[in-house]
Design a protein around this motif. Structure first.
Motif, PDB file in Angstrom:
ATOM      1  N   THR A  58      39.804  33.705  40.710  1.00  0.00           N
ATOM      2  CA  THR A  58      38.911  34.245  39.700  1.00  0.00           C
ATOM      3  C   THR A  58      39.424  33.933  38.310  1.00  0.00           C
ATOM      4  N   GLY A  59      38.667  34.346  37.288  1.00  0.00           N
ATOM      5  CA  GLY A  59      39.044  34.119  35.905  1.00  0.00           C
ATOM      6  C   GLY A  59      38.701  35.354  35.074  1.00  0.00           C
ATOM      7  N   GLY A  60      38.360  35.125  33.830  1.00  0.00           N
ATOM      8  CA  GLY A  60      37.780  33.970  33.200  1.00  0.00           C
ATOM      9  C   GLY A  60      36.781  33.253  34.112  1.00  0.00           C
ATOM     10  N   GLU A  61      36.555  32.019  33.804  1.00  0.00           N
ATOM     11  CA  GLU A  61      35.711  31.172  34.649  1.00  0.00           C
ATOM     12  C   GLU A  61      36.612  30.149  35.342  1.00  0.00           C
ATOM     13  N   VAL A  62      36.738  30.297  36.673  1.00  0.00           N
ATOM     14  CA  VAL A  62      37.702  29.486  37.435  1.00  0.00           C
ATOM     15  C   VAL A  62      37.484  27.983  37.279  1.00  0.00           C
ATOM     16  N   LEU A  63      36.224  27.574  37.136  1.00  0.00           N
ATOM     17  CA  LEU A  63      35.947  26.131  37.094  1.00  0.00           C
ATOM     18  C   LEU A  63      36.339  25.497  35.767  1.00  0.00           C
ATOM     19  N   LEU A  64      36.784  26.301  34.812  1.00  0.00           N
ATOM     20  CA  LEU A  64      37.335  25.755  33.578  1.00  0.00           C
ATOM     21  C   LEU A  64      38.774  25.283  33.765  1.00  0.00           C
ATOM     22  N   HIS A  65      39.411  25.728  34.826  1.00  0.00           N
ATOM     23  CA  HIS A  65      40.799  25.329  35.047  1.00  0.00           C
ATOM     24  C   HIS A  65      40.846  23.831  35.378  1.00  0.00           C
ATOM     25  N   PRO A  66      41.647  23.062  34.644  1.00  0.00           N
ATOM     26  CA  PRO A  66      41.677  21.613  34.864  1.00  0.00           C
ATOM     27  C   PRO A  66      42.163  21.213  36.248  1.00  0.00           C
ATOM     28  N   ASP A  67      42.899  22.098  36.917  1.00  0.00           N
ATOM     29  CA  ASP A  67      43.417  21.789  38.254  1.00  0.00           C
ATOM     30  C   ASP A  67      42.738  22.615  39.337  1.00  0.00           C
ATOM     31  N   PHE A  68      41.514  23.068  39.094  1.00  0.00           N
ATOM     32  CA  PHE A  68      40.871  23.951  40.069  1.00  0.00           C
ATOM     33  C   PHE A  68      40.822  23.316  41.451  1.00  0.00           C
ATOM     34  N   GLU A  69      40.409  22.062  41.547  1.00  0.00           N
ATOM     35  CA  GLU A  69      40.255  21.425  42.855  1.00  0.00           C
ATOM     36  C   GLU A  69      41.598  21.325  43.584  1.00  0.00           C
ATOM     37  N   ARG A  70      42.670  21.019  42.869  1.00  0.00           N
ATOM     38  CA  ARG A  70      44.001  20.956  43.472  1.00  0.00           C
ATOM     39  C   ARG A  70      44.443  22.339  43.941  1.00  0.00           C
ATOM     40  N   LEU A  90      29.055  26.024  35.807  1.00  0.00           N
ATOM     41  CA  LEU A  90      29.841  24.791  35.688  1.00  0.00           C
ATOM     42  C   LEU A  90      30.025  24.068  37.018  1.00  0.00           C
ATOM     43  N   ILE A  91      29.207  24.407  37.983  1.00  0.00           N
ATOM     44  CA  ILE A  91      29.306  23.758  39.298  1.00  0.00           C
ATOM     45  C   ILE A  91      28.799  22.324  39.195  1.00  0.00           C
ATOM     46  N   THR A  92      29.663  21.379  39.526  1.00  0.00           N
ATOM     47  CA  THR A  92      29.357  19.955  39.432  1.00  0.00           C
ATOM     48  C   THR A  92      29.140  19.370  40.824  1.00  0.00           C
ATOM     49  N   PRO A  93      28.613  18.137  40.910  1.00  0.00           N
ATOM     50  CA  PRO A  93      28.505  17.476  42.218  1.00  0.00           C
ATOM     51  C   PRO A  93      29.842  17.387  42.950  1.00  0.00           C
ATOM     52  N   ASN A  94      30.938  17.200  42.213  1.00  0.00           N
ATOM     53  CA  ASN A  94      32.259  17.142  42.848  1.00  0.00           C
ATOM     54  C   ASN A  94      32.630  18.474  43.493  1.00  0.00           C
ATOM     55  N   ILE A  95      32.298  19.581  42.808  1.00  0.00           N
ATOM     56  CA  ILE A  95      32.589  20.905  43.357  1.00  0.00           C
ATOM     57  C   ILE A  95      31.727  21.164  44.589  1.00  0.00           C
ATOM     58  N   VAL A  96      30.467  20.779  44.520  1.00  0.00           N
ATOM     59  CA  VAL A  96      29.580  20.944  45.679  1.00  0.00           C
ATOM     60  C   VAL A  96      30.108  20.147  46.865  1.00  0.00           C
ATOM     61  N   ALA A 127      21.881  29.540  29.911  1.00  0.00           N
ATOM     62  CA  ALA A 127      22.405  28.964  31.148  1.00  0.00           C
ATOM     63  C   ALA A 127      21.624  29.348  32.396  1.00  0.00           C
ATOM     64  N   PHE A 128      20.549  30.123  32.251  1.00  0.00           N
ATOM     65  CA  PHE A 128      19.878  30.661  33.435  1.00  0.00           C
ATOM     66  C   PHE A 128      19.408  29.577  34.396  1.00  0.00           C
ATOM     67  N   GLU A 129      18.693  28.578  33.901  1.00  0.00           N
ATOM     68  CA  GLU A 129      18.127  27.559  34.787  1.00  0.00           C
ATOM     69  C   GLU A 129      19.220  26.810  35.537  1.00  0.00           C
ATOM     70  N   LYS A 130      20.322  26.507  34.856  1.00  0.00           N
ATOM     71  CA  LYS A 130      21.425  25.792  35.499  1.00  0.00           C
ATOM     72  C   LYS A 130      22.073  26.643  36.578  1.00  0.00           C
ATOM     73  N   VAL A 131      22.285  27.916  36.292  1.00  0.00           N
ATOM     74  CA  VAL A 131      22.886  28.808  37.282  1.00  0.00           C
ATOM     75  C   VAL A 131      21.981  28.953  38.501  1.00  0.00           C
ATOM     76  N   LYS A 132      20.717  29.161  38.267  1.00  0.00           N
ATOM     77  CA  LYS A 132      19.758  29.283  39.366  1.00  0.00           C
ATOM     78  C   LYS A 132      19.739  28.016  40.213  1.00  0.00           C
ATOM     79  N   GLU A 133      19.720  26.870  39.559  1.00  0.00           N
ATOM     80  CA  GLU A 133      19.719  25.581  40.262  1.00  0.00           C
ATOM     81  C   GLU A 133      20.974  25.431  41.117  1.00  0.00           C
TER      82      GLU A 133
END
Length: 204
Positions: A58-70, A90-96, A127-133
């Motif tokens: 968790t965070g803050g926003e976890v996906l802001l961490h530069p090493d989240f995937e690692r 902040l969910i990206t195709p890489n995160i998906v 950010a609503f539309e992006k979050v919903k998507e």
């Protein structure tokens, strides 16, 4: 419990957030910290050795961490069940792709309303539309998603819409109406009335 084995650990890997929510009790000058990958690995190895089975990132926003995937993959490879708390923006195709290949126990996403204007009034970000998507994309990929909502004066009117959205898409939903005061004051702002709290309880 008697042996003090930490079966579950919640780790705030970063204090920074891309939202500036009106009800947040974290001051901006406290949003500058992030654990390094090495610090998290060291801590993770310690709690795993002690018997930890479940980790919440968790965070803050976890996906802001530069090493989240690692960080995520470190715990996955250790056989730990990982949950992720996020605002969903902040969910990206890489995160998906990462979550599809190595599914988390759950991704808990906080919704701050169900209209663009409501979202902006709470988060100061449109950010609503992006979050919903992103929520629907995770659901489509078979990733376990749970929706949360902090119900406050700015978004109370959207509560029924969020409930309907979660029900229509088969996504579990929970809410909270308890606002925490900032560190430098005892004043509670943005709290809905007791009547509204009772009304929410009747609906659920």
């Amino acid at each position: 419990y008697k042996r003090r084995i930490p079966l579950t650990a919640t780790i705030e890997i970063i204090s920074q957030c891309n939202f500036r929510c009106v009800h947040c009790y974290i001051e901006n000058d406290c949003r500058k910290n992030a654990l390094t990958y090495e610090e998290i690995v060291d801590f993770g190895n310690q709690i795993i050795q002690m018997g930890c089975l479940y980790v919440v990132l968790t965070g803050g926003e976890v996906l802001l961490h530069p090493d989240f995937e690692r960080i995520y993959m470190f715990f996955v490879k250790k056989g730990v069940c990982v949950s992720v708390f996020s605002n969903g923006s902040l969910i990206t195709p890489n995160i998906v792709e990462l979550f599809t290949k190595y599914p988390p126990r759950v991704v808990e996403i906080t919704m701050y309303g169900f209209h663009a204007d409501t979202y902006e009034s709470v988060t100061k970000l449109r950010a609503f539309e992006k979050v919903k998507e992103n929520i629907l994309l995770l659901k489509q990929k078979g990733i376990n998603v749970l929706l949360k909502m902090f119900v406050m004066s700015e978004n109370y009117q959207d509560f029924d819409n969020v409930c309907q959205f979660s029900e229509e898409n088969g996504i579990p939903f929970k809410y909270d109406s308890m606002i925490i005061a900032a560190r430098d004051t005892e004043e509670i702002k943005h709290q809905i009335s007791n009547e509204c709290i009772i009304d929410l309880a009747k609906k659920n």
